[in-house]
Design a protein around this motif. Structure first.
Motif, mmCIF file in Angstrom:
data_model
loop_
_atom_site.group_PDB
_atom_site.id
_atom_site.type_symbol
_atom_site.label_atom_id
_atom_site.label_comp_id
_atom_site.label_asym_id
_atom_site.label_seq_id
_atom_site.Cartn_x
_atom_site.Cartn_y
_atom_site.Cartn_z
ATOM 1 N N GLY A 166 7.751 -6.279 -5.568
ATOM 2 C CA GLY A 166 7.531 -6.081 -4.141
ATOM 3 C C GLY A 166 8.291 -4.919 -3.536
ATOM 4 O O GLY A 166 7.909 -4.415 -2.479
ATOM 5 N N PHE A 167 9.367 -4.466 -4.194
ATOM 6 C CA PHE A 167 10.157 -3.351 -3.663
ATOM 7 C C PHE A 167 9.520 -2.034 -4.100
ATOM 8 O O PHE A 167 10.134 -1.196 -4.756
ATOM 9 C CB PHE A 167 11.594 -3.415 -4.160
ATOM 10 N N ALA A 168 8.261 -1.835 -3.735
ATOM 11 C CA ALA A 168 7.509 -0.664 -4.173
ATOM 12 C C ALA A 168 6.388 -0.382 -3.193
ATOM 13 O O ALA A 168 6.038 -1.214 -2.359
ATOM 14 C CB ALA A 168 6.937 -0.897 -5.574
ATOM 15 N N GLU A 169 5.814 0.801 -3.301
ATOM 16 C CA GLU A 169 4.743 1.190 -2.376
ATOM 17 C C GLU A 169 3.449 0.445 -2.633
ATOM 18 O O GLU A 169 2.630 0.286 -1.720
ATOM 19 C CB GLU A 169 4.523 2.697 -2.469
ATOM 20 N N VAL A 170 3.254 -0.023 -3.864
ATOM 21 C CA VAL A 170 2.060 -0.807 -4.220
ATOM 22 C C VAL A 170 2.507 -1.948 -5.120
ATOM 23 O O VAL A 170 3.342 -1.759 -6.001
ATOM 24 C CB VAL A 170 0.999 0.055 -4.942
ATOM 25 N N VAL A 171 1.930 -3.122 -4.892
ATOM 26 C CA VAL A 171 2.260 -4.272 -5.725
ATOM 27 C C VAL A 171 0.982 -4.999 -6.118
ATOM 28 O O VAL A 171 -0.011 -4.986 -5.372
ATOM 29 C CB VAL A 171 3.223 -5.236 -4.995
ATOM 30 N N ALA A 172 1.001 -5.615 -7.281
ATOM 31 C CA ALA A 172 -0.099 -6.448 -7.744
ATOM 32 C C ALA A 172 0.332 -7.901 -7.673
ATOM 33 O O ALA A 172 1.417 -8.260 -8.145
ATOM 34 C CB ALA A 172 -0.488 -6.082 -9.179
ATOM 35 N N ALA A 173 -0.496 -8.744 -7.063
ATOM 36 C CA ALA A 173 -0.160 -10.160 -6.904
ATOM 37 C C ALA A 173 -1.352 -11.026 -7.294
ATOM 38 O O ALA A 173 -2.507 -10.649 -7.071
ATOM 39 C CB ALA A 173 0.249 -10.454 -5.460
ATOM 40 N N ALA A 174 -1.063 -12.174 -7.864
ATOM 41 C CA ALA A 174 -2.115 -13.129 -8.198
ATOM 42 C C ALA A 174 -2.827 -13.564 -6.921
ATOM 43 O O ALA A 174 -2.179 -13.778 -5.886
ATOM 44 C CB ALA A 174 -1.518 -14.336 -8.908
#
Length: 323
Positions: free
Chosen positions: A91-99
């Protein structure tokens, strides 16, 4: 993309902001992150002390809010939608992948900062108070660490479900934060047991919310009334307390473990979505309104995590990633 990264287990001050590849979507929802929540597990992860130990290097960050870039069919969300998410990592990023099961629609009235303050604290406390603590309208709740992100979530949820809330804090400033969250009474951490006795007319409280542990635990047990429950959520105080079980007999009190993640990971993957459906009307009408603390730019991630490590947080500590 820019992201905070843990590459050595030397504590919060070793976290670095670097360029890393964007995550691939696969069967997940890709989210352009506007804000990320900072939680105590990130403090522990920076030292390798958390139960989840991803291989180094990794991008921490379990909570995020932003705009969906892409989503698989049947995920329940679509591109362009404002969401909160619990990706567990990244989550500490410009883009995140989540279920998809951990991506939640965000009410229009809520900012991205508020959205990033929701997933871990509010879902954990909903699980704690409703499922594990069996909180009933008209009961009383004592909340330790009541000015932090988890504590203010506990105060607001307990109030939303009709409880009287006594907030334990370590300073006047933190008392103001707890009162802003809706606490009925402010109790100093030093001597809280006597204060609880006085405020309850000697009856004690029905539920204690304890994310602190340490040397407060025995007095928390003694602060419970008949058939009271103490909810064990963590040990930010450092020490894991022990219980002399004879103390449980006198007033028929219970020590109740609260492991929100362990619950849904262990066989109830749809549970967080069920929780969100129950919480959404409360969020929409403002009955739940996260108390925000400091908001740091991503470049100041060290200071943000250190704030939790040094127990200086008042309200939810956040990272602003964009916007």
């Amino acid at each position: 993309m820019r992201a905070a990264q843990i590459s050595t287990l030397d504590g919060p001050r070793a976290i670095q902001v670097v360029d890393v590849p964007e995550p691939e979507a696969g069967d997940k929802v890709l989210i352009e992150v506007h804000a990320a929540g900072v939680t105590y597990p990130e403090v522990l992860q920076s030292r390798g002390e958390y139960q989840m130990k991803p291989p180094l290097p990794f991008v921490p960050g379990s909570e995020a809010a932003g705009v969906v870039r892409s989503a698989p069919e049947g995920s329940g969300v679509s591109a362009g939608q404002r969401v909160a998410a619990f990706p567990s990592l990244g989550g500490f990023a410009e883009v995140v992948a989540a279920a998809p099961s951990m991506v939640f629609p965000l009410p229009d009235r809520m900012s991205f900062e508020q959205g990033a303050a929701l997933p871990m604290n509010y879902l954990t406390m909903h699980f704690a108070l409703r499922r594990r603590g069996k909180l009933q309208e008209g009961e009383s709740v004592l909340v330790h660490g009541a000015a932090g992100g988890l504590g203010t979530a506990a105060v607001q949820l307990a109030k939303a479900y009709g409880a009287r809330v006594l907030a334990v804090v370590s300073s006047d400033a933190k008392g103001e934060v707890a009162r802003a969250a809706g606490a009925d009474e402010i109790v100093p951490a030093d001597g809280f047991r006597d204060a609880v006795k006085e405020l309850t007319g000697g009856k004690g409280v029905d539920v204690v919310v304890d994310p602190v542990g340490g040397d407060r635990f025995t007095d928390s047990l003694r602060s419970l009334g008949r058939e009271g429950r103490i909810l064990v959520l963590g040990f930010t105080g450092g020490e894991i307390p022990t219980v002399k079980v004879n103390r449980l007999l006198l007033n028929n009190v219970s020590v109740v473990g609260v492991g929100w993640g362990a619950f849904w990971v262990g066989g109830a993957p749809g549970f967080p979505q069920e929780q969100w459906q129950e919480l959404y009307p409360l969020l929409e009408r403002g009955a739940l309104d996260p108390v925000l603390g400091t908001v740091h730019p991503l470049e100041d991630v060290v200071e943000a995590v250190t704030e939790l490590d040094e127990r200086r947080a008042a309200g939810k500590v956040l990272l602003r990633i964009r916007g």
